[in-house]
Write a protein that holds these residues in place. Sequence first.
Motif, PDB file in Angstrom:
ATOM      1  N   GLN A   6      -9.386 -14.378  13.347  1.00  0.00           N
ATOM      2  CA  GLN A   6      -9.533 -13.800  12.163  1.00  0.00           C
ATOM      3  C   GLN A   6      -9.359 -12.425  12.444  1.00  0.00           C
ATOM      4  O   GLN A   6      -8.749 -11.560  11.461  1.00  0.00           O
ATOM      5  N   SER A   7     -10.141 -11.801  13.197  1.00  0.00           N
ATOM      6  CA  SER A   7      -9.899 -10.314  13.610  1.00  0.00           C
ATOM      7  C   SER A   7      -8.520  -9.771  13.933  1.00  0.00           C
ATOM      8  O   SER A   7      -7.991  -8.883  13.366  1.00  0.00           O
ATOM      9  N   MET A   8      -7.731 -10.615  14.595  1.00  0.00           N
ATOM     10  CA  MET A   8      -6.313 -10.157  15.144  1.00  0.00           C
ATOM     11  C   MET A   8      -5.528 -10.439  13.850  1.00  0.00           C
ATOM     12  O   MET A   8      -4.802  -9.640  13.768  1.00  0.00           O
ATOM     13  N   ARG A   9      -5.796 -11.338  13.074  1.00  0.00           N
ATOM     14  CA  ARG A   9      -4.939 -11.533  11.904  1.00  0.00           C
ATOM     15  C   ARG A   9      -4.983 -10.369  10.751  1.00  0.00           C
ATOM     16  O   ARG A   9      -4.158  -9.940  10.317  1.00  0.00           O
ATOM     17  N   LEU A  10      -6.319  -9.900  10.649  1.00  0.00           N
ATOM     18  CA  LEU A  10      -6.857  -8.890   9.956  1.00  0.00           C
ATOM     19  C   LEU A  10      -6.085  -7.447  10.372  1.00  0.00           C
ATOM     20  O   LEU A  10      -5.204  -6.837   9.713  1.00  0.00           O
ATOM     21  N   ALA A  11      -6.187  -7.463  11.642  1.00  0.00           N
ATOM     22  CA  ALA A  11      -5.532  -6.087  12.256  1.00  0.00           C
ATOM     23  C   ALA A  11      -3.953  -6.069  12.018  1.00  0.00           C
ATOM     24  O   ALA A  11      -3.645  -4.839  11.787  1.00  0.00           O
ATOM     25  N   LYS A  12      -3.409  -7.202  12.394  1.00  0.00           N
ATOM     26  CA  LYS A  12      -1.683  -7.292  12.062  1.00  0.00           C
ATOM     27  C   LYS A  12      -1.753  -6.860  10.568  1.00  0.00           C
ATOM     28  O   LYS A  12      -0.761  -6.330  10.288  1.00  0.00           O
ATOM     29  N   ILE A  13      -2.356  -7.587   9.669  1.00  0.00           N
ATOM     30  CA  ILE A  13      -2.212  -7.139   8.139  1.00  0.00           C
ATOM     31  C   ILE A  13      -2.450  -6.143   7.649  1.00  0.00           C
ATOM     32  O   ILE A  13      -1.627  -5.120   7.034  1.00  0.00           O
ATOM     33  N   ILE A  14      -3.476  -5.234   8.231  1.00  0.00           N
ATOM     34  CA  ILE A  14      -3.824  -3.961   8.161  1.00  0.00           C
ATOM     35  C   ILE A  14      -2.638  -3.082   8.388  1.00  0.00           C
ATOM     36  O   ILE A  14      -2.463  -1.965   7.706  1.00  0.00           O
ATOM     37  N   LYS A  15      -2.291  -3.403   9.703  1.00  0.00           N
ATOM     38  CA  LYS A  15      -1.147  -2.556  10.391  1.00  0.00           C
ATOM     39  C   LYS A  15      -0.028  -2.401   9.327  1.00  0.00           C
ATOM     40  O   LYS A  15       0.728  -1.623   9.154  1.00  0.00           O
ATOM     41  N   HIS A  16       0.356  -3.740   9.059  1.00  0.00           N
ATOM     42  CA  HIS A  16       1.538  -3.765   8.188  1.00  0.00           C
ATOM     43  C   HIS A  16       1.609  -3.165   6.844  1.00  0.00           C
ATOM     44  O   HIS A  16       2.475  -2.673   6.386  1.00  0.00           O
ATOM     45  N   VAL A  17       0.299  -3.407   6.083  1.00  0.00           N
ATOM     46  CA  VAL A  17       0.205  -3.187   4.732  1.00  0.00           C
ATOM     47  C   VAL A  17      -0.406  -1.610   4.477  1.00  0.00           C
ATOM     48  O   VAL A  17       0.231  -1.165   3.645  1.00  0.00           O
ATOM     49  N   TRP A  18      -1.044  -1.248   5.322  1.00  0.00           N
ATOM     50  CA  TRP A  18      -1.425   0.118   5.175  1.00  0.00           C
ATOM     51  C   TRP A  18      -0.987   1.196   6.219  1.00  0.00           C
ATOM     52  O   TRP A  18      -0.207   2.059   5.868  1.00  0.00           O
ATOM     53  N   LEU A  19      -1.232   1.012   7.541  1.00  0.00           N
ATOM     54  CA  LEU A  19      -0.946   2.202   8.296  1.00  0.00           C
ATOM     55  C   LEU A  19       0.647   2.400   8.331  1.00  0.00           C
ATOM     56  O   LEU A  19       1.061   3.410   8.327  1.00  0.00           O
ATOM     57  N   GLU A  20       1.416   1.291   8.312  1.00  0.00           N
ATOM     58  CA  GLU A  20       2.928   1.310   8.571  1.00  0.00           C
ATOM     59  C   GLU A  20       3.293   1.777   7.016  1.00  0.00           C
ATOM     60  O   GLU A  20       4.734   2.318   6.942  1.00  0.00           O
ATOM     61  N   SER A  21       2.841   1.548   6.134  1.00  0.00           N
ATOM     62  CA  SER A  21       3.128   2.164   4.865  1.00  0.00           C
ATOM     63  C   SER A  21       3.268   3.620   4.811  1.00  0.00           C
ATOM     64  O   SER A  21       4.086   4.387   4.364  1.00  0.00           O
ATOM     65  N   TYR A  22       2.185   4.260   5.122  1.00  0.00           N
ATOM     66  CA  TYR A  22       1.912   5.596   5.326  1.00  0.00           C
ATOM     67  C   TYR A  22       2.862   6.058   6.383  1.00  0.00           C
ATOM     68  O   TYR A  22       3.453   7.561   6.158  1.00  0.00           O
ATOM     69  N   VAL A  23       3.011   5.592   7.556  1.00  0.00           N
ATOM     70  CA  VAL A  23       4.022   6.116   8.471  1.00  0.00           C
ATOM     71  C   VAL A  23       5.566   5.831   7.642  1.00  0.00           C
ATOM     72  O   VAL A  23       6.405   7.013   8.010  1.00  0.00           O
ATOM     73  N   GLU A  24       5.589   5.213   6.962  1.00  0.00           N
ATOM     74  CA  GLU A  24       7.112   4.966   6.464  1.00  0.00           C
ATOM     75  C   GLU A  24       7.423   6.156   5.226  1.00  0.00           C
ATOM     76  O   GLU A  24       8.238   6.787   5.128  1.00  0.00           O
ATOM     77  N   VAL A  25       6.241   6.586   4.600  1.00  0.00           N
ATOM     78  CA  VAL A  25       6.298   7.651   3.550  1.00  0.00           C
ATOM     79  C   VAL A  25       6.153   8.681   3.921  1.00  0.00           C
ATOM     80  O   VAL A  25       6.641   9.689   3.641  1.00  0.00           O
ATOM     81  N   ASP A 192       4.730  10.922  -1.974  1.00  0.00           N
ATOM     82  CA  ASP A 192       5.024  10.774  -3.309  1.00  0.00           C
ATOM     83  C   ASP A 192       4.435   9.404  -3.735  1.00  0.00           C
ATOM     84  O   ASP A 192       4.609   8.568  -2.980  1.00  0.00           O
ATOM     85  N   LEU A 193       3.398   9.340  -4.513  1.00  0.00           N
ATOM     86  CA  LEU A 193       2.515   8.125  -4.677  1.00  0.00           C
ATOM     87  C   LEU A 193       3.396   7.288  -5.414  1.00  0.00           C
ATOM     88  O   LEU A 193       2.879   5.908  -4.944  1.00  0.00           O
ATOM     89  N   GLU A 194       4.433   7.345  -6.129  1.00  0.00           N
ATOM     90  CA  GLU A 194       5.259   6.150  -6.606  1.00  0.00           C
ATOM     91  C   GLU A 194       6.184   5.492  -5.368  1.00  0.00           C
ATOM     92  O   GLU A 194       6.074   4.339  -5.420  1.00  0.00           O
ATOM     93  N   SER A 195       6.440   6.440  -4.566  1.00  0.00           N
ATOM     94  CA  SER A 195       7.061   5.860  -3.461  1.00  0.00           C
ATOM     95  C   SER A 195       6.158   5.022  -2.580  1.00  0.00           C
ATOM     96  O   SER A 195       6.604   3.859  -1.838  1.00  0.00           O
ATOM     97  N   LEU A 196       5.080   5.475  -2.407  1.00  0.00           N
ATOM     98  CA  LEU A 196       3.835   4.913  -1.461  1.00  0.00           C
ATOM     99  C   LEU A 196       3.672   3.520  -2.315  1.00  0.00           C
ATOM    100  O   LEU A 196       3.543   2.572  -1.316  1.00  0.00           O
ATOM    101  N   ARG A 197       3.516   3.460  -3.503  1.00  0.00           N
ATOM    102  CA  ARG A 197       3.193   2.210  -4.092  1.00  0.00           C
ATOM    103  C   ARG A 197       4.211   1.178  -4.115  1.00  0.00           C
ATOM    104  O   ARG A 197       3.910   0.036  -3.665  1.00  0.00           O
ATOM    105  N   ASP A 198       5.789   1.639  -3.969  1.00  0.00           N
ATOM    106  CA  ASP A 198       6.776   0.613  -3.837  1.00  0.00           C
ATOM    107  C   ASP A 198       6.627   0.189  -2.594  1.00  0.00           C
ATOM    108  O   ASP A 198       6.794  -1.109  -2.396  1.00  0.00           O
ATOM    109  N   ILE A 199       6.402   0.715  -1.221  1.00  0.00           N
ATOM    110  CA  ILE A 199       6.251   0.619  -0.114  1.00  0.00           C
ATOM    111  C   ILE A 199       5.286  -0.621   0.129  1.00  0.00           C
ATOM    112  O   ILE A 199       5.527  -1.599   0.858  1.00  0.00           O
ATOM    113  N   VAL A 200       4.107  -0.192  -0.498  1.00  0.00           N
ATOM    114  CA  VAL A 200       2.730  -1.039  -0.305  1.00  0.00           C
ATOM    115  C   VAL A 200       3.171  -2.483  -0.938  1.00  0.00           C
ATOM    116  O   VAL A 200       2.736  -3.411  -0.431  1.00  0.00           O
TER     117      VAL A 200
END
Length: 217
Positions: A6-25, A192-200
């Motif tokens: 479960q820890s591994m799953r959560l880490a992957k999910i958080i990386k994809h949805v949170w960390l890489e969203s900010y990297v993208e924007v 840009d918060l609009e862009s961040l929301r679209d990415i998230v």
Amino acid sequence: PADLLQSMRLAKIIKHVWLESYVEVAGIDFMRKHAPAILHIVGSAAWNGDGTITLGTAEGGLKITLYMTNWLNPKDIANMNKWFFKTMHHEFTHILHQTVEFPKEFYEVSTGRYTGAGWVNITDEKALKRGFITNYASTEVHEDFAETVANYVTHDEAWWQQQLSIAGDGASYIDQKLELAKSYMTETWNIDLESLRDIVQRRSSEVVRLDLTNLND
């Protein structure tokens, strides 16, 4: 303790949805500088004396703790959004405003309307009518700011407009705070918060396709 899988799953999910969203924007250098160095994962909930649950905590910009990892269900996007995605954006918003404080105008929008510890006694609907996006946002101004940003980026426009409709006269307070949050994120962090929301939103919809079995993928 958190289950290893479960820890591994959560880490992957958080990386994809949170960390890489900010990297993208905002770029990889932004996250290398501002992202917390430690993600502390706990298996159970953190129950408080008043019956509420603490979803996450941020400590000095260095560490974010997430709870309820053993309850993780990757197919239940709604609860993952509530327990994990929104929590990460909320706690990271705290890190940002602790680094550079948001404008004093945000303090003034809801002066005299905060409930403090009394937030546990009001529903989200009542909070909306008082001008807060959630009941927890009514606690105090910094939680209000973090909740405004986190709820905006983790929900779509239809959800946001529905909350404003429920809020009635309180919508004007929420709108003012959102605009101030958008200005702060753009002027202070070039986000840009609009862009961040679209990415998230896009990345949240992709979770069901992630490989949550292989540790090294």
